[in-house]
Every structure is written in structure tokens, then in C-alpha cells.
Scaffold this motif. Structure first.
Motif, short mmCIF file in Angstrom:
data_model
loop_
_atom_site.label_atom_id
_atom_site.label_comp_id
_atom_site.label_asym_id
_atom_site.label_seq_id
_atom_site.Cartn_x
_atom_site.Cartn_y
_atom_site.Cartn_z
N ASP A 1 0.95 -1.29 0.04
CA ASP A 1 -0.01 -0.06 0.06
C ASP A 1 0.86 1.30 -0.06
O ASP A 1 0.73 2.14 0.89
N ARG B 1 -10.88 8.98 0.88
CA ARG B 1 -9.75 8.62 1.69
C ARG B 1 -8.22 8.62 1.02
O ARG B 1 -7.63 9.11 1.37
N SER B 2 -8.43 8.17 -0.25
CA SER B 2 -7.18 8.16 -0.81
C SER B 2 -6.57 9.70 -1.59
O SER B 2 -5.44 9.88 -1.24
N THR C 1 -2.42 4.30 -5.80
CA THR C 1 -3.31 3.12 -5.67
C THR C 1 -4.46 3.02 -6.33
O THR C 1 -5.23 2.08 -6.37
N GLU C 2 -4.91 4.24 -7.09
CA GLU C 2 -6.41 3.95 -7.77
C GLU C 2 -6.32 4.94 -9.02
O GLU C 2 -5.42 5.23 -9.48
N GLU D 1 -0.63 10.00 -6.46
CA GLU D 1 -1.40 9.06 -5.95
C GLU D 1 -1.09 7.61 -6.63
O GLU D 1 -1.17 7.60 -7.86
N TYR E 1 1.19 4.48 -1.12
CA TYR E 1 0.16 5.25 -1.80
C TYR E 1 0.81 6.42 -2.39
O TYR E 1 0.05 7.12 -3.06
N ARG F 1 -5.42 11.21 1.84
CA ARG F 1 -4.33 10.97 2.35
C ARG F 1 -2.89 11.51 1.26
O ARG F 1 -1.81 11.79 1.84
#
Ligand code: NAI
Ligand code: MG
Length: 337
Positions: free
Chosen positions: A90, A148-149, A121-122, A119, A92, A152
Motif C-alpha cells: 500500500d 480517503r485516498s 493506488t487508484e 497518488e 500510496y 491522504r
């Protein structure tokens, strides 16, 4: 106090630039000890898998890894070992500094000093929900962005600004068109920005950002953006300052962080001892910042700049006649002076 880090020597030029990097780190007496672990082609040959459990355990235990480039053989399970590592730990935040260096083949030999925070992760880059219709005429892909992502990563960017004394964060988006995904990212970024009144927050649409980067890169300080935009922009930024031989990157999560060079394993020059170790060395400098040794990180960066300035033992990609080790030795002598 001794800090143990996991060291992955990697494939192709990987072992050469890692040996050079460790030579410099050792000379600087940083209190580091190394736990060597395999990944990539060399791991496949030695252990029958690209990412052995022992390597994962080592990173999990030490929480810090310094990694050389890995060759991902085509058709061996993962599309990329690097993407797999990011996923499993993770990681991120992808943090890529781009700074002008002297005596490099660059359009901006001075004035650029920015960090892209991507970012990791997505978003579309993850390839979630990919499908192709039976007739092969229509392709689909899901793009997921979460609050959330987004929160952060933007928080990471603002904290990084505070920690490094930078003054401005530019939030890069396409919320005018991608109203749901980029819209949520931008909305979340605005909320986070309010909690950092000491840092200037700018917003910029991604296509304009590309033009601005090429025309006036000095206006940028920290850029924060979603995965796919960040992938493209960070390479654009590496190009502004002389290319991949000088571009480091960090992949940072809550429980682990991996520091690396952005370039690949360069099979065309592997084994010749002429690879430029700077990108990995600059990755090691990012690691020292992360480990709470910012003075040492600065010392290392200054030694690299001074060596470039003096054109001392530069590798052929920088127009010199030196080699990987002679270049590293020249840097080590300045870093310890
Ligand atoms: P590459 O970055 O390895 O090489 C591109 C060109 O840049 C080559 O001409 C190479 O000689 C040169 N180059 C790269 N690093 C250099 C250095 N430190 N000093 C001097 N010249 C340098 O990219 P390529 O050829 O597309 O990929 C080769 C392999 O690397 C592939 O198997 C790929 O999967 C892997 N790769 C791994 C990465 C990682 O582990 N982080 C990232 C990118 C690619
Ligand atoms: Mg990329």
C-alpha cells in the motif's frame, strides 16, 4: 544507532549502480546496515519466483528498501513487479523530485526544483474493470477515486511542503470534464488545503499544467495529482531536467517505503560498468530524508552537484569518460570532505 535497510540489487545495470551507491553511503558513515534480498529476473533464476516471500518479509521487517531496477519478464504472472510491490505494501505516495543539474543535456539547466506527488493506488492507471466486448469493438475501464485516498495523498503533499520548507502546492486535475472522479479529488484537496493556511494552494487543469511545465517550470514547487496524470507528468518533469539518468523516485506507505531510480535495468549497457549511478544515489538521498537524516541527504545531493559541476569522472551518458565506480568515488570523496 544502526538502521537496517533491505537492499535489492536488481537486474541489468542494477547491481552496478547499487554497488556504486553503497560505496558512497558506506563512505559517509551513516550507521546503515544492509539486508540483501532478491527480486526480478535474478530472483526468478535463483528461487523460481519474481518476488520471493523472503524479500517481502525483509521489507516488512525493515520497513525501508533501496531498490535497483528490475526486469519483469514478459508473460511471467505480474504485469510489473514494481506495481505489485506498491499494491502489496500500500505504497500510496509516489514522490518524484525533479531538479536542474549543471552540465546535463537539458533544456532547463537551472531554475527547475519541483516535486511531483502522485497518488499510487487508484484511478484509471490501476486497470480495474478492464474488458473488451466480444466483437472487439468496445473497451471498458473503471476509474475509481475515493475520498480517503485523495485525502491522504494531498495531506502527504502539504506535509512534505512543510517538512521541506516549500511554499506552494499545485493540485492538478481535470475536474471540468471528469466531474465525478477528478471532481472528488479536487473537492477533497480543497478541504485539506484549508488546514494548511501557511502553504499556498493552486489548482491547475492537467493539460494546461503540461504546457506550463514546458514553458515556465520554475513556477512549480510541489505538484499533487492522481495516478495516471502523475505518471505522465513525473516523466515530463524528468525530461525537463536531463532525463532518466538523474531521476529518483520514492514509493511511500504507512508501513513501508521503497526508494529507487526511475529508469529501468538498461540491458543495452548492462555489464559494461558505465551506467550512471546518480538516479539511485538521489533515491538514497530521499531515503536519508525519510530516515530523519536531512543533513546527510543534503550533503549527498551537494556532492553530486559539485561532481557534475567539476565534470569529474562523469559517465558517458553525461558526456564524460568515467565509469560507474569512478563517478561514485568522485561523489564519495566530496560527500565526506
Ligand atoms: P531503461 O530505463 O532501462 O533504458 C532506456 C535507455 O536509457 C537505455 O538506452 C538505457 O541504456 C538508458 N539508461 C537507463 N538508465 C541509465 C543509467 N543509469 N545510465 C545510463 N543510461 C541509462 O528502459 P527500458 O529499456 O524501456 O527497460 C529495460 C527493462 O527495465 C525492462 O525490462 C523494463 O521492464 C525494466 N524497467 C524497470 C523499472 C524499475 O524496476 N523501476 C522501470 C522501467 C523499466
Ligand atoms: Mg512511468
Amino acid at each position: 544507532m544502526t538502521q537496517t535497510i533491505t537492499v535489492i540489487r536488481g537486474d541489468g545495470i542494477g547491481p552496478e549502480i547499487m554497488d556504486a551507491t553503497l560505496h558512497v553511503l558506506d563512505a559517509m558513515n551513516l550507521g546503515l546496515s544492509y539486508e540483501f534480498a532478491d527480486a526480478g529476473l535474478v530472483a526468478l533464476e535463483k528461487h523460481g519466483e519474481l518476488l520471493p516471500a523472503a524479500t517481502m518479509d525483509s521489507i516488512r521487517k525493515n520497513r525501508i528498501a533501496l531498490k535497483s531496477p528490475l526486469t519483469t519478464p514478459v508473460g511471467e504472472g505480474f504485469s510489473s513487479i514494481n506495481v505489485e510491490l506498491r499494491k502489496r505494501f500500500d505504497l500510496y505516495a509516489n514522490v518524484r523530485p525533479a531538479k536542474s543539474f549543471p552540465n546535463t543535456k537539458s533544456r532547463f539547466p537551472s531554475g527547475v526544483d519541483l516535486i511531483t506527488v502522485r497518488e499510487n493506488t487508484e484511478g484509471a492507471y490501476i486497470g480495474e474493470g478492464q474488458s473488451l466486448s466480444e466483437d472487439g469493438e468496445t473497451a471498458l475501464l473503471t476509474q475509481k477515486i475515493t475520498r480517503r485516498s485523495s485525502e491522504r495523498i494531498v495531506r502527504y503533499a502539504f506535509d512534505l511542503a512543510r517538512k521541506t520548507g516549500r511554499k506552494k502546492v499545485t493540485v492538478v486535475h481535470k475536474a471540468n470534464i471528469l466531474k465525478s472522479t477528478s471532481g472528488l479529488f479536487l473537492k477533497t484537496a480543497r478541504e485539506v488545503a484549508q488546514q494548511y493556511p501557511d502553504i499556498q494552494c493552486n489548482e491547475m487543469i492537467v493539460d494546461n499544467t503540461c504546457m506550463q511545465l514546458v514553458m515556465r517550470p520554475e513556477q512549480f514547487d510541489i505538484i499533487v495529482t492522481t495516478n495516471l496524470f502523475g505518471d505522465i507528468i513525473s516523466d515530463l518533469c524528468a525530461g525537463l531536467v536531463g532525463g532518466l539518468g538523474l531521476a529518483p523516485g520514492a514509493n511511500i506507505g504507512t508501513d513501508a517505503a521503497i526508494f529507487e531510480a526511475v529508469h529501468g535495468s538498461a540491458p543495452d549497457i548492462a555489464g559494461k560498468g558505465i551506467a550512471n549511478p546518480c538516479a539511485l544515489l538521489l533515491g538514497a538521498a530521499q531515503m536519508l530524508d525519510h530516515l530523519g537524516q536531512p543533513e546527510k541527504a543534503t550533503k549527498l545531493r551537494e556532492a553530486i552537484v559539485a561532481t557534475l559541476e567539476a565534470k569529474d569522472s562523469l559517465t558517458p551518458d553525461l558526456g564524460g569518460e568515467g565509469n560507474t565506480l569512478s563517478f561514485a568515488k568522485a561523489i564519495a570523496s566530496r560527500a565526506t570532505a
